[in-house]
Motif scaffolding. Structure first.
Motif, short mmCIF file in Angstrom:
data_model
loop_
_atom_site.label_atom_id
_atom_site.label_comp_id
_atom_site.label_asym_id
_atom_site.label_seq_id
_atom_site.Cartn_x
_atom_site.Cartn_y
_atom_site.Cartn_z
N ASP A 294 146.49 95.55 -1.06
CA ASP A 294 147.79 95.99 -0.52
C ASP A 294 148.92 95.08 -0.98
O ASP A 294 150.07 95.53 -1.09
CB ASP A 294 147.73 96.02 1.02
N LYS A 295 148.62 93.79 -1.23
CA LYS A 295 149.66 92.84 -1.64
C LYS A 295 149.95 92.88 -3.14
O LYS A 295 150.99 92.39 -3.58
CB LYS A 295 149.25 91.40 -1.28
N MET A 296 149.03 93.42 -3.92
CA MET A 296 149.18 93.40 -5.37
C MET A 296 150.38 94.24 -5.81
O MET A 296 150.44 95.44 -5.53
CB MET A 296 147.90 93.90 -6.06
N LEU A 297 151.33 93.59 -6.49
CA LEU A 297 152.52 94.29 -6.97
C LEU A 297 152.19 95.13 -8.20
O LEU A 297 152.82 96.16 -8.44
CB LEU A 297 153.62 93.27 -7.30
N GLU A 298 151.24 94.67 -8.97
CA GLU A 298 150.83 95.40 -10.16
C GLU A 298 149.35 95.74 -10.05
O GLU A 298 148.54 94.91 -9.68
CB GLU A 298 151.06 94.54 -11.41
N LYS A 299 149.03 96.99 -10.33
CA LYS A 299 147.63 97.44 -10.29
C LYS A 299 147.35 98.24 -11.56
O LYS A 299 148.19 99.01 -12.01
CB LYS A 299 147.37 98.33 -9.07
N ASP A 300 146.17 98.05 -12.11
CA ASP A 300 145.76 98.86 -13.25
C ASP A 300 144.55 99.70 -12.85
O ASP A 300 144.11 99.69 -11.69
CB ASP A 300 145.48 98.00 -14.49
#
Length: 741
Positions: A294-300
């Motif tokens: 939920d905190k990750m600003l960037e996701k792949d």
């Protein structure tokens, strides 16, 4: 005008540039500040580069080695670069300098085809006047690592020593990485220790080698030493350390590593975030994983797929589907994660439903993993129509039928009942590894073709394919299903001395089953007593099953007691012992065991039978009346019962011992077992020429076995029944198992 494909071999006569003394000006920066070269740095596409390239050809600037190296660097290494175009540019340079050779070697070393890196290196040795330098060898070693080319890498190592470059830290780091990726941890560590002044890359290379080599403890110990040496770790270090925690399933230390990253203000990029996410899921830190995601600003795609796979493996399919639907891009890896999660957790129907959805939506193209998972789900269900369709797709699309797919196809056909088709696939294979051979041997074993399985095992040895643990499990099962006691003994006692395969508990369980089924219970007990390891639940279960066949109550009670000591929640032990008591009419003991099961909250696995009709799999529980054609099915059962009665058939009351397995049905329960409902449905739904194929998740009961033999004769139908352990082929009143099951 000159084009990239047809360059002049020398500068134009009317060039404004001074004519160089040779086709290239070697190692000279005479044109370093030429305005055309500044345009290279401004290029944003291959098209722009080609325009600069054309201008350099017109002016003759391309024939200056330094200028050409600037163009080749941009062509090969910039984000928009095209390696094919870079190679065309390189091939046009009459005399590339050493830097240019290194650039093209470097580009190919990181490409999908690192072999080209080595081929260009060989070309360089013949055509370049300079010997490879400290920048060349790290790139060719990287290519060797990617190719797992151990011998080639050793040759490069020898060249490094001859060139007196074996003290260069960059080359030593590359050698550590190469030997580590090749699996030679001792040599990698020896080189690591020889590095006089280790930089962070040195430590990272060795930590990664330990992790990839299956020695996570060494990686964590190295990290502690790194701390003592006051070498500041970076994000690559922490990815390696987190991978070690993941392999050790050490959530506590993994959490400490994550806090260490935060305390030391180590730059957290996407790769490091994904490593933390993967560690949390695999080590059981579910809430930690959710918070981090939920905190990750960037996701792949890896981030999303990790969450999806995590939920799916926990059995939280609703959450897994929610993540899947929320993904910005659903690539084939995401579909595979969802399909495999269902398939590997005993939900083949759901797995096939997801596969059909993939086919309809056409968001991604199925790959080898998709097909393997779909074939496995088809095998579990006995859904041969879908399995055949997948096989046709493989052939139509020209997909390479590698050993993995070959094994899956053989497994699917054998588990769906078509052993001849499986053999056809097997013999069509140009290359067969141990898993392909083992799958076919296992398929023959399931169908009670013990002699054929042993013959195939002999052919495998003739083909110089070394058997493994799975091979012996399958060939011993073949002996068990067909009563080949002497053959089983010989194979078992040859395992270690002849083939170098140490018998495991599963092999002992097979051998106990072979002896026990044939009535050699004393020999089976002696074998258990001589086991070099503590007998497992599967070993005692095999002995208990044999006691059921031969009615040995005293030994059955001992085996059941030992089995429940190891696995208190094993409802099968209670069921088998109850069956033994019921068979000899000791109903008070049956009731006692049932009370123990109720009091302890144990529930037996419900019996379920399935049948595929026109590509649709229909499932039946005992006494099931949920099917749309229930009325017609029960009418058919009444007809069957009447015809059986007319030829003198009387239900064998001893088979009421299966009451525990079928939820306390009354006297008529025997006629309502799921396999009988499935067969009745097959009779009313399928053409007389069609084979009726039924899959049952439990062992078929004796009464159903007897009834199915009679149905095959009365109705002139071929019936295949696959239970938990083997196939039964019914035809003309007989069964392929010869009542040895």
């Amino acid at each position: 005008m000159a084009t990239p494909s047809t360059p002049p071999l020398s500068p134009p006569r009317h060039s404004n540039l001074p004519t160089p003394p040779s086709p290239t000006v070697k190692n000279d920066r005479y044109f370093a500040n030429h305005p055309t070269l500044s345009l290279i740095n401004q290029c944003t596409s291959t098209k722009h580069l080609k325009q600069v390239h054309a201008q350099m050809l017109r002016t003759g600037l391309f024939f200056d080695s330094f200028s050409a190296s600037k163009l080749i660097t941009a062509s090969a290494l910039l984000p928009f670069s095209s390696l094919d175009y870079a190679r065309q540019v390189f091939d046009q340079i009459p005399q590339p300098n050493l830097y240019t050779w290194n650039i093209i070697i470097r580009a190919y070393a990181s490409s999908p085809d690192p072999t080209q890196s080595h081929l260009i290196f060989l070309q360089m040795l013949h055509q370049c006047e300079h010997f490879p330098d400290k920048f060349t060898f790290p790139f060719v070693l990287k290519a060797a690592s990617g190719l797992k080319a151990f011998r080639v890498g050793r040759v490069f190592h020898g060249m490094v020593i001859k060139a007196s470059l074996n003290s260069d830290v960059f080359i030593l780091n590359s050698l550590v990485h190469f030997y580590g990726s090749s699996g030679d941890l001792d040599l990698a560590y020896g080189l690591f220790m020889k590095i006089p002044r280790k930089d962070v890359v040195s430590w990272n290379s060795m930590i990664t080698a330990f992790v990839q080599g299956g020695y996570p403890e060494g990686a964590l110990e190295l990290f502690r030493e790194m701390e003592k040496e006051n070498v500041k770790p970076n994000d690559v270090t922490m990815v390696g350390v987190l991978s070690a925690c993941t392999k050790k399933l050490d959530l506590e230390f993994g959490r400490w590593v994550c806090s260490y990253i935060e305390r030391n203000e180590i730059s957290v990029n996407l790769t490091l975030s994904n490593a933390m996410l993967d560690m949390y899921w695999k080590c059981g830190g579910i809430e930690d994983a959710k918070r981090l995601f939920d905190k990750m600003l960037e996701k792949d795609i890896f981030s999303w797929t990790t969450m999806l796979d995590g939920y799916a493996k926990l059995g939280e399919y609703h959450e897994a589907r929610h993540v899947f639907d929320a993904m910005p891009c659903q690539d084939i890896a995401a579909w595979n994660a969802l399909i495999s999660a269902y398939e590997q957790n005993g939900k083949p129907k759901e797995a096939l439903a997801i596969f059909r959805e993939l086919q309809l939506r056409k968001d991604a193209k199925p790959d080898e993993v998709t097909l393997v998972c779909t074939l496995s789900a088809s095998a579990q269900l006995g859904a041969m129509d879908l399995g055949r369709w997948v096989h046709v797709c493989i052939e139509k699309q020209g997909i390479n039928l590698n050993c993995h797919l070959m094994t899956s196809l053989i497994d699917m056909y054998t588990k769906c009942g078509d052993v001849e088709k499986a053999l056809g696939v097997f013999y069509s294979a140009e290359r067969k590894d141990v898993f392909v051979w083992s799958a076919m041997i296992g398929g023959l074993a399931m169908h009670g073709r013990g002699r054929a399985a042993i013959d195939l095992f002999s052919k495998m040895l003739e083909a110089k394919v070394k058997p493994n643990s799975v091979t012996f499990t399958n060939v011993l099962c073949a002996c068990s299903h067909t009563g080949l006691v002497n053959e089983g003994r010989t194979l078992f006692y040859q395992m270690e001395p002849v083939h170098g395969v140490v018998p495991e508990d599963k092999h002992y369980a097979c051998m106990v089953d072979i002896l026990g089924r044939s009535g050699l219970l004393e020999e089976a007990v002696e074998l258990i007593e001589k086991m070099p390891m503590v007998p497992t639940a599967s070993v005692w279960g095999a002995l208990l099953g044999s006691c059921r066949l031969h009615g040995n109550i005293e030994l059955a009670e001992q085996a059941s007691s030992r089995l429940l000591e190891l696995d208190p929640g094993n409802h099968g032990a209670y069921v088998l012992l109850s069956n033994i008591y019921a068979k000899i009419g000791k109903w008070d003991r049956v009731s006692g065991l049932r009370k123990v099961m109720r009091d302890s909250g144990l529930k037996k696995e419900p019996g379920c039978s399935s049948i595929e009709v026109n590509g649709i799999v229909h499932e039946f529980l005992a006494g099931d009346n949920c099917h749309p054609l229930s009325k017609e099915i029960y009418s058919k059962l009444d007809e069957i019962a009447a015809r059986l009665k007319s030829i003198g058939y009387v239900p064998n009351k001893s088979h009421l011992l299966q009451l525990i397995e079928e939820d306390d049905m009354k006297d008529h329960a025997l006629s309502l077992h799921g396999e009988k409902l499935a067969i009745a449905f097959g009779l009313i739904s399928m053409a007389p020429s069609q084979q009726i194929r039924v899959v049952k998740n439990l062992r078929v009961c004796g009464d159903c076995h007897s009834v199915t033999k009679l149905i095959s004769k009365l109705y002139g139908r071929e019936i295949l029944l696959r239970d938990r352990y083997r196939f039964h082929h019914f035809r003309g009143g007989h069964c392929s198992c010869m009542d040895y099951w």
